[in-house]
Design an enzyme around this catalytic site. Structure first.
Site, mmCIF file in Angstrom:
data_model
loop_
_atom_site.group_PDB
_atom_site.id
_atom_site.type_symbol
_atom_site.label_atom_id
_atom_site.label_comp_id
_atom_site.label_asym_id
_atom_site.label_seq_id
_atom_site.Cartn_x
_atom_site.Cartn_y
_atom_site.Cartn_z
ATOM 1 N N HIS A 1 1.624 -5.011 11.309
ATOM 2 C CA HIS A 1 1.368 -3.641 11.274
ATOM 3 C C HIS A 1 0.846 -3.083 12.431
ATOM 4 O O HIS A 1 -0.160 -3.629 12.774
ATOM 5 C CB HIS A 1 0.740 -3.218 9.968
ATOM 6 C CG HIS A 1 0.202 -1.668 9.967
ATOM 7 N ND1 HIS A 1 1.063 -0.685 9.693
ATOM 8 C CD2 HIS A 1 -0.850 -1.226 10.347
ATOM 9 C CE1 HIS A 1 0.471 0.431 9.657
ATOM 10 N NE2 HIS A 1 -0.844 0.040 10.193
ATOM 11 N N ASN B 1 8.169 -8.274 8.490
ATOM 12 C CA ASN B 1 8.314 -8.005 9.830
ATOM 13 C C ASN B 1 6.911 -8.339 10.783
ATOM 14 O O ASN B 1 6.570 -7.622 11.790
ATOM 15 C CB ASN B 1 8.926 -6.578 10.251
ATOM 16 C CG ASN B 1 7.971 -5.549 9.883
ATOM 17 O OD1 ASN B 1 6.709 -5.629 9.307
ATOM 18 N ND2 ASN B 1 8.219 -4.209 9.955
ATOM 19 N N THR C 1 10.676 -1.654 14.181
ATOM 20 C CA THR C 1 10.462 -1.915 12.503
ATOM 21 C C THR C 1 11.271 -3.085 12.316
ATOM 22 O O THR C 1 11.017 -4.008 11.703
ATOM 23 C CB THR C 1 10.563 -0.681 11.764
ATOM 24 O OG1 THR C 1 9.874 -0.038 12.485
ATOM 25 C CG2 THR C 1 10.133 -1.048 10.354
ATOM 26 N N GLU D 1 -6.732 4.376 9.123
ATOM 27 C CA GLU D 1 -6.665 3.090 8.925
ATOM 28 C C GLU D 1 -7.999 1.969 9.266
ATOM 29 O O GLU D 1 -8.079 1.165 8.311
ATOM 30 C CB GLU D 1 -5.236 2.373 9.595
ATOM 31 C CG GLU D 1 -4.295 3.045 8.817
ATOM 32 C CD GLU D 1 -2.859 2.798 9.709
ATOM 33 O OE1 GLU D 1 -1.666 3.336 9.229
ATOM 34 O OE2 GLU D 1 -3.118 1.914 10.553
ATOM 35 N N ARG E 1 7.650 -8.373 16.959
ATOM 36 C CA ARG E 1 8.499 -8.726 15.743
ATOM 37 C C ARG E 1 9.868 -9.513 16.323
ATOM 38 O O ARG E 1 10.608 -10.120 15.590
ATOM 39 C CB ARG E 1 8.866 -7.333 15.590
ATOM 40 C CG ARG E 1 7.949 -6.762 14.424
ATOM 41 C CD ARG E 1 7.987 -5.251 14.384
ATOM 42 N NE ARG E 1 7.046 -4.728 13.213
ATOM 43 C CZ ARG E 1 6.884 -3.578 13.212
ATOM 44 N NH1 ARG E 1 7.344 -2.625 13.573
ATOM 45 N NH2 ARG E 1 6.175 -3.154 11.917
ATOM 46 N N LYS F 1 0.811 -9.455 9.104
ATOM 47 C CA LYS F 1 1.295 -9.678 7.615
ATOM 48 C C LYS F 1 1.446 -11.142 7.197
ATOM 49 O O LYS F 1 1.576 -12.010 7.923
ATOM 50 C CB LYS F 1 2.822 -9.020 7.608
ATOM 51 C CG LYS F 1 2.407 -7.406 8.021
ATOM 52 C CD LYS F 1 3.909 -6.537 7.844
ATOM 53 C CE LYS F 1 3.430 -5.234 7.990
ATOM 54 N NZ LYS F 1 4.808 -4.475 7.725
ATOM 55 N N TYR G 1 -0.520 2.100 1.964
ATOM 56 C CA TYR G 1 0.712 2.552 2.276
ATOM 57 C C TYR G 1 0.942 3.801 1.464
ATOM 58 O O TYR G 1 2.329 4.049 1.284
ATOM 59 C CB TYR G 1 1.750 1.231 2.101
ATOM 60 C CG TYR G 1 1.890 0.536 3.119
ATOM 61 C CD1 TYR G 1 2.264 0.642 4.255
ATOM 62 C CD2 TYR G 1 1.660 -0.924 2.957
ATOM 63 C CE1 TYR G 1 2.604 -0.043 5.639
ATOM 64 C CE2 TYR G 1 1.702 -1.880 4.156
ATOM 65 C CZ TYR G 1 2.208 -1.297 5.532
ATOM 66 O OH TYR G 1 2.263 -2.156 6.137
ATOM 67 N N ARG H 1 1.956 -0.845 19.721
ATOM 68 C CA ARG H 1 3.378 -0.441 19.187
ATOM 69 C C ARG H 1 4.400 -1.087 20.258
ATOM 70 O O ARG H 1 5.344 -1.554 19.700
ATOM 71 C CB ARG H 1 3.568 0.960 19.086
ATOM 72 C CG ARG H 1 2.595 1.933 18.075
ATOM 73 C CD ARG H 1 3.016 1.368 16.374
ATOM 74 N NE ARG H 1 4.291 1.823 16.216
ATOM 75 C CZ ARG H 1 4.799 1.787 14.986
ATOM 76 N NH1 ARG H 1 4.040 1.357 13.980
ATOM 77 N NH2 ARG H 1 5.979 2.210 14.540
ATOM 78 N N PHE I 1 11.485 1.437 -0.659
ATOM 79 C CA PHE I 1 11.154 0.249 -0.208
ATOM 80 C C PHE I 1 9.620 0.233 -0.647
ATOM 81 O O PHE I 1 9.053 -1.295 -0.436
ATOM 82 C CB PHE I 1 11.345 -0.273 1.226
ATOM 83 C CG PHE I 1 10.826 0.804 2.120
ATOM 84 C CD1 PHE I 1 9.482 0.514 2.571
ATOM 85 C CD2 PHE I 1 11.463 1.927 2.837
ATOM 86 C CE1 PHE I 1 8.862 1.582 3.303
ATOM 87 C CE2 PHE I 1 10.922 2.733 3.841
ATOM 88 C CZ PHE I 1 9.410 2.519 4.076
HETATM 89 N N1 UDP Z 1 9.805 -1.244 5.601
HETATM 90 C C1 UDP Z 1 10.816 -1.601 4.720
HETATM 91 N N2 UDP Z 1 12.187 -1.136 4.735
HETATM 92 C C2 UDP Z 1 12.452 -0.102 5.528
HETATM 93 C C3 UDP Z 1 11.610 0.439 6.353
HETATM 94 C C4 UDP Z 1 10.207 -0.137 6.481
HETATM 95 O O1 UDP Z 1 10.579 -2.697 4.153
HETATM 96 O O2 UDP Z 1 13.508 0.274 5.440
HETATM 97 C C5 UDP Z 1 8.570 -1.593 5.677
HETATM 98 C C6 UDP Z 1 8.358 -2.553 6.752
HETATM 99 O O3 UDP Z 1 7.404 -3.613 6.441
HETATM 100 C C7 UDP Z 1 7.557 -1.659 7.738
HETATM 101 C C8 UDP Z 1 6.537 -0.785 6.699
HETATM 102 O O4 UDP Z 1 7.563 -0.623 5.669
HETATM 103 O O5 UDP Z 1 6.666 -2.292 8.708
HETATM 104 C C9 UDP Z 1 6.235 0.442 7.103
HETATM 105 O O6 UDP Z 1 7.196 1.308 7.625
HETATM 106 P P1 UDP Z 1 7.348 2.466 9.007
HETATM 107 O O7 UDP Z 1 8.612 3.130 9.049
HETATM 108 O O8 UDP Z 1 5.934 3.030 8.932
HETATM 109 O O9 UDP Z 1 7.599 1.033 10.140
HETATM 110 P P2 UDP Z 1 6.129 0.433 11.203
HETATM 111 O O10 UDP Z 1 5.458 1.512 11.425
HETATM 112 O O11 UDP Z 1 5.508 -0.569 10.459
HETATM 113 O O12 UDP Z 1 7.226 0.047 12.244
#
Ligand code: UDP
Length: 141
Positions: free
Chosen positions: A117, A114, A93, A128, A104, A11, A51, A87, A59
């Site tokens: 992705h 963070n 996250t 994707e 992270r 990112k 997204y 992952r 968010f």
């Molecule tokens: N995100 C955020 N606030 C939140 C949760 C998610 O800004 O409370 C953003 C964050 O950048 C995250 C993305 O939205 O990576 C996608 O969320 P997801 O729950 O899918 O998390 P990931 O799969 O990236 O761990």
């Protein structure tokens, strides 16, 4: 375990920190191969489309703004159990909850900025990957 492909995005925050190489090293050391890659400054429409599943979340707008704030590095990773392996390398996250030694934990500043992705399922990985790469731009290695 099966040979899988997953989509990874470094990112804008991590690209700005100049840690693309350090993150790639983690992929390689975990046995994941980069089989497609490109740097790209996403348009708003591209980020919103990527997204779309989060469109109703509070968010969403901030996430899109962040994802278009600078270039990202997009790659397809291939390896045994690549979806889960990536992952695990990424960590939770929220970087405050991410296990020590994860990407992270080491490179992310906050739950929104963070660092990376990664596809969360094999099904989403296929969607994707196709969103960013035509099949001819993904290379068997
Ligand atoms: N995100 C955020 N606030 C939140 C949760 C998610 O800004 O409370 C953003 C964050 O950048 C995250 C993305 O939205 O990576 C996608 O969320 P997801 O729950 O899918 O998390 P990931 O799969 O990236 O761990």
């Amino acid at each position: 375990m099966a040979l899988e492909r997953t989509l990874s995005i470094i990112k804008p925050d991590a690209v700005a920190k100049n840690v693309i190489g350090q993150i790639y090293t983690r992929f390689e050391q975990a046995g994941l191969k980069v089989v497609a890659a490109k740097m790209k400054h996403l348009s708003r429409a591209e980020a919103e489309g990527f997204y779309a599943v989060h469109r109703e979340r509070p968010f969403f707008n901030a996430l899109v703004e962040f994802m278009i704030s600078g270039p990202v590095m997009i790659q397809v990773l291939e390896g045994e159990g690549a979806v889960l392996k990536n992952r695990e390398l990424m960590g939770a996250t929220n970087p405050k909850e991410a296990a020590p030694g994860t990407i992270r934990a080491d490179f992310a500043d906050s739950i929104d900025a963070n660092a990376v992705h990664g596809s969360d399922s094999l099904e989403n990985a296929a969607i994707e990957i196709a969103y960013f790469f035509p099949a001819t731009d993904v290379y068997a290695r």
